[in-house]
Scaffold this motif. Structure first.
Motif, PDB file in Angstrom:
ATOM      1  N   GLU A  26       2.295 -11.320  25.746  1.00 26.61           N
ATOM      2  CA  GLU A  26       2.599 -12.673  25.280  1.00 26.61           C
ATOM      3  C   GLU A  26       2.587 -13.654  26.463  1.00 26.61           C
ATOM      4  O   GLU A  26       2.019 -14.736  26.378  1.00 26.61           O
ATOM      5  N   PHE A  27       3.204 -13.268  27.565  1.00 27.17           N
ATOM      6  CA  PHE A  27       3.214 -14.138  28.742  1.00 27.17           C
ATOM      7  C   PHE A  27       1.820 -14.254  29.349  1.00 27.17           C
ATOM      8  O   PHE A  27       1.446 -15.310  29.849  1.00 27.17           O
ATOM      9  N   SER A  28       1.033 -13.191  29.274  1.00 29.73           N
ATOM     10  CA  SER A  28      -0.305 -13.217  29.880  1.00 29.73           C
ATOM     11  C   SER A  28      -1.202 -14.286  29.262  1.00 29.73           C
ATOM     12  O   SER A  28      -2.111 -14.785  29.915  1.00 29.73           O
ATOM     13  N   ARG A  29      -0.923 -14.653  28.024  1.00 33.17           N
ATOM     14  CA  ARG A  29      -1.717 -15.719  27.390  1.00 33.17           C
ATOM     15  C   ARG A  29      -1.613 -17.011  28.195  1.00 33.17           C
ATOM     16  O   ARG A  29      -2.578 -17.772  28.292  1.00 33.17           O
ATOM     17  N   ILE A  30      -0.458 -17.262  28.774  1.00 27.47           N
ATOM     18  CA  ILE A  30      -0.231 -18.502  29.515  1.00 27.47           C
ATOM     19  C   ILE A  30      -1.083 -18.542  30.773  1.00 27.47           C
ATOM     20  O   ILE A  30      -1.816 -19.497  31.008  1.00 27.47           O
ATOM     21  N   TYR A  31      -1.001 -17.497  31.615  1.00 27.56           N
ATOM     22  CA  TYR A  31      -1.758 -17.556  32.865  1.00 27.56           C
ATOM     23  C   TYR A  31      -3.245 -17.269  32.668  1.00 27.56           C
ATOM     24  O   TYR A  31      -4.067 -17.708  33.439  1.00 27.56           O
ATOM     25  N   LYS A  32      -3.572 -16.568  31.588  1.00 25.69           N
ATOM     26  CA  LYS A  32      -5.000 -16.358  31.290  1.00 25.69           C
ATOM     27  C   LYS A  32      -5.628 -17.681  30.852  1.00 25.69           C
ATOM     28  O   LYS A  32      -6.711 -18.049  31.305  1.00 25.69           O
ATOM     29  N   GLU A  33      -4.926 -18.394  29.981  1.00 27.73           N
ATOM     30  CA  GLU A  33      -5.416 -19.678  29.488  1.00 27.73           C
ATOM     31  C   GLU A  33      -5.481 -20.702  30.624  1.00 27.73           C
ATOM     32  O   GLU A  33      -6.435 -21.461  30.732  1.00 27.73           O
ATOM     33  N   ARG A  34      -4.486 -20.720  31.473  1.00 25.92           N
ATOM     34  CA  ARG A  34      -4.384 -21.715  32.542  1.00 25.92           C
ATOM     35  C   ARG A  34      -5.368 -21.449  33.680  1.00 25.92           C
ATOM     36  O   ARG A  34      -5.984 -22.364  34.194  1.00 25.92           O
ATOM     37  N   HIS A  35      -5.459 -20.169  34.095  1.00 23.96           N
ATOM     38  CA  HIS A  35      -6.248 -19.849  35.287  1.00 23.96           C
ATOM     39  C   HIS A  35      -7.231 -18.702  35.106  1.00 23.96           C
ATOM     40  O   HIS A  35      -7.894 -18.303  36.067  1.00 23.96           O
ATOM     41  N   GLY A  36      -7.296 -18.111  33.924  1.00 26.97           N
ATOM     42  CA  GLY A  36      -8.209 -16.993  33.707  1.00 26.97           C
ATOM     43  C   GLY A  36      -7.807 -15.735  34.456  1.00 26.97           C
ATOM     44  O   GLY A  36      -8.655 -14.909  34.787  1.00 26.97           O
ATOM     45  N   LEU A  37      -6.510 -15.576  34.699  1.00 31.71           N
ATOM     46  CA  LEU A  37      -6.018 -14.421  35.462  1.00 31.71           C
ATOM     47  C   LEU A  37      -5.770 -13.221  34.561  1.00 31.71           C
ATOM     48  O   LEU A  37      -5.339 -13.363  33.422  1.00 31.71           O
ATOM     49  N   THR A  38      -5.997 -12.040  35.114  1.00 24.33           N
ATOM     50  CA  THR A  38      -5.605 -10.794  34.450  1.00 24.33           C
ATOM     51  C   THR A  38      -4.150 -10.510  34.820  1.00 24.33           C
ATOM     52  O   THR A  38      -3.585 -11.143  35.721  1.00 24.33           O
ATOM     53  N   ARG A  39      -3.550  -9.532  34.159  1.00 25.24           N
ATOM     54  CA  ARG A  39      -2.156  -9.172  34.503  1.00 25.24           C
ATOM     55  C   ARG A  39      -2.037  -8.719  35.953  1.00 25.24           C
ATOM     56  O   ARG A  39      -1.135  -9.168  36.658  1.00 25.24           O
ATOM     57  N   PRO A  40      -2.908  -7.836  36.456  1.00 23.79           N
ATOM     58  CA  PRO A  40      -2.784  -7.457  37.875  1.00 23.79           C
ATOM     59  C   PRO A  40      -2.968  -8.639  38.831  1.00 23.79           C
ATOM     60  O   PRO A  40      -2.285  -8.722  39.856  1.00 23.79           O
ATOM     61  N   GLU A  41      -3.859  -9.559  38.487  1.00 20.85           N
ATOM     62  CA  GLU A  41      -4.058 -10.740  39.339  1.00 20.85           C
ATOM     63  C   GLU A  41      -2.812 -11.612  39.343  1.00 20.85           C
ATOM     64  O   GLU A  41      -2.396 -12.114  40.388  1.00 20.85           O
ATOM     65  N   TRP A  42      -2.182 -11.781  38.166  1.00 15.79           N
ATOM     66  CA  TRP A  42      -0.946 -12.558  38.095  1.00 15.79           C
ATOM     67  C   TRP A  42       0.161 -11.878  38.903  1.00 15.79           C
ATOM     68  O   TRP A  42       0.890 -12.528  39.645  1.00 15.79           O
ATOM     69  N   ARG A  43       0.292 -10.576  38.773  1.00 13.41           N
ATOM     70  CA  ARG A  43       1.340  -9.858  39.509  1.00 13.41           C
ATOM     71  C   ARG A  43       1.123  -9.970  41.013  1.00 13.41           C
ATOM     72  O   ARG A  43       2.069 -10.097  41.785  1.00 13.41           O
ATOM     73  N   THR A  44      -0.131  -9.941  41.432  1.00 11.39           N
ATOM     74  CA  THR A  44      -0.461 -10.098  42.850  1.00 11.39           C
ATOM     75  C   THR A  44      -0.128 -11.510  43.316  1.00 11.39           C
ATOM     76  O   THR A  44       0.527 -11.701  44.348  1.00 11.39           O
ATOM     77  N   LEU A  45      -0.564 -12.499  42.565  1.00 12.92           N
ATOM     78  CA  LEU A  45      -0.285 -13.895  42.896  1.00 12.92           C
ATOM     79  C   LEU A  45       1.217 -14.143  42.964  1.00 12.92           C
ATOM     80  O   LEU A  45       1.716 -14.741  43.922  1.00 12.92           O
ATOM     81  N   SER A  46       1.953 -13.667  41.967  1.00 16.71           N
ATOM     82  CA  SER A  46       3.389 -13.930  41.934  1.00 16.71           C
ATOM     83  C   SER A  46       4.137 -13.148  43.007  1.00 16.71           C
ATOM     84  O   SER A  46       5.101 -13.659  43.588  1.00 16.71           O
ATOM     85  N   GLY A  47       3.694 -11.937  43.302  1.00 11.44           N
ATOM     86  CA  GLY A  47       4.334 -11.166  44.377  1.00 11.44           C
ATOM     87  C   GLY A  47       4.186 -11.847  45.719  1.00 11.44           C
ATOM     88  O   GLY A  47       5.157 -11.984  46.484  1.00 11.44           O
ATOM     89  N   LEU A  48       2.980 -12.307  46.012  1.00 13.83           N
ATOM     90  CA  LEU A  48       2.739 -13.004  47.285  1.00 13.83           C
ATOM     91  C   LEU A  48       3.404 -14.373  47.292  1.00 13.83           C
ATOM     92  O   LEU A  48       3.892 -14.819  48.338  1.00 13.83           O
TER      93      LEU A  48
END
Length: 148
Positions: A26-48
């Motif tokens: 459900e949350f992945s819809r937000i960052y996928k729609e906004r930036h085209g990110l996958t879940r691993p890409e979001w986790r990497t971005l947010s971790g850094l």
């Protein structure tokens, strides 16, 4: 005598997995729609974004991702110029990962959206339910850390 059957629908580990996956999707819809990110890409971005400079190993541990997923996410964020890799002065086999200005800007844009998502998710529950879930999750995490 019939063999014992495990009813997955009432098995707590299965229920927790399903719940985490549903919330994550459900949350992945937000960052996928906004930036085209996958879940691993979001986790990497947010971790850094949260921790600053990290190694791929640290990122994998922090985000509970397999090293191949971390590697692919790092490569994609680097391709977008959202992340840089710098060899570690102490160990040339290790690369230090950090967000670029563009990566940090994307992270900062997503933080209020992530917090709003969490707030809206918790607002679906009563005050007592919110307290119970936050307390229960923390207790389970602590119990598992003690065992591990």
């Amino acid at each position: 005598m019939e063999p014992e059957i495990l009813e997955l629908e009432s098995f707590l580990p299965y229920r927790l997995y399903r719940l985490a996956d549903t919330v994550s999707r459900e949350f992945s819809r937000i960052y996928k729609e906004r930036h085209g990110l996958t879940r691993p890409e979001w986790r990497t971005l947010s971790g850094l974004g949260q921790r600053g400079t990290m190694t791929a190993t640290e990122l994998g541990e922090q985000s509970a991702m397999h090293k191949t997923k971390v590697s692919r996410a790092v490569a994609e964020l680097e391709r977008r110029r959202w992340l840089t890799r710098t060899p570690d002065d102490n160990d040339r086999r290790v690369e230090l990962l950090a967000l670029t200005k563009a990566g940090l800007a994307a992270y900062r844009e997503m933080v209020p959206l992530a917090k709003a998502f969490e707030r809206e998710l918790l607002e679906r529950l009563s005050e007592a339910e919110r307290t119970a879930i936050v307390t229960g999750v923390a207790a389970l995490e602590e119990a598992l850390e003690e065992k591990g």
